[in-house]
Design an enzyme around this catalytic site. Structure first.
Site, short mmCIF file in Angstrom:
data_model
loop_
_atom_site.label_atom_id
_atom_site.label_comp_id
_atom_site.label_asym_id
_atom_site.label_seq_id
_atom_site.Cartn_x
_atom_site.Cartn_y
_atom_site.Cartn_z
N GLU A 22 0.82 -1.22 0.00
CA GLU A 22 0.00 0.00 0.00
C GLU A 22 0.86 1.27 0.00
OE1 GLU A 22 -4.04 -0.59 2.16
OE2 GLU A 22 -2.48 -1.28 3.55
N TYR A 54 -19.32 23.98 -1.70
CA TYR A 54 -18.99 22.55 -1.76
C TYR A 54 -17.94 22.25 -2.82
CZ TYR A 54 -22.99 22.93 -5.00
OH TYR A 54 -23.87 23.34 -5.96
N GLU A 74 -8.14 6.21 10.45
CA GLU A 74 -8.45 6.98 11.66
C GLU A 74 -7.66 8.29 11.69
OE1 GLU A 74 -8.23 3.75 11.40
OE2 GLU A 74 -9.39 2.71 12.94
N LYS A 100 -12.66 2.57 1.27
CA LYS A 100 -11.37 2.13 0.72
C LYS A 100 -11.60 0.81 -0.01
CE LYS A 100 -6.62 1.52 2.40
NZ LYS A 100 -5.80 1.22 3.59
#
Ligand SMILES: Nc1nc2c(c(=O)[nH]1)N=C([C@H](O)[C@@H](O)CO)CN2
Length: 120
Positions: A22, A54, A74, A100
């Site tokens: 990753e 936005y 997190e 994800k």
């Protein structure tokens, strides 16, 4: 009463994760963002400066996420919520969901949802 400005399925890319594979290349992350913003003033003035744009939030999130290099979702969302409250002063509360989809082969997607209030 809460007015909500939202962004759905914002597509971004980031280097994120705890495994070596990753850290080699970016992978897709999708964001759903809900921002509680009092809209009364903008509804009277019809001026974009009286609300939270936005499109600006979307651009900011894509740029910021692309530059991030953390391991955990997190950490990513906690830091992102601080950045959004700092840069967009009209946001009172924030819900951010990140998905994800490449993380777990057996799952369509995995992720995290946080809800935060503007720090006092
Ligand atoms: N609670 C979390 N669990 C996991 C995370 C994470 O960020 N938060 N990350 C991973 C790996 O990076 C995963 O995405 C690759 O399979 C595993 N669990």
């Amino acid at each position: 009463m809460h007015d909500i400005i939202y962004i759905e399925q914002l597509e971004t890319e980031a280097i994120i994760g705890i495994y070596d594979w990753e850290r080699e290349q970016p992978q897709p992350l999708y964001f759903d963002i809900e921002m509680a913003v009092p809209i009364f003033t903008a509804a009277q003035s019809d001026a974009i400066n009286d609300t939270v744009d936005y499109a600006q939030v979307s651009d900011f999130v894509c740029d910021w996420v692309a530059k991030s290099r953390v391991e955990l979702l997190e950490t990513l969302l906690e830091n992102l919520s601080h950045e959004l409250f700092t840069r967009f002063t009209g946001i009172q509360t924030l819900t951010i969901k990140v998905s994800k989809p490449k993380a777990v082969a057996q799952a369509k997607t995995v992720g995290l949802i946080i809800k935060r209030q503007r720090p006092r």
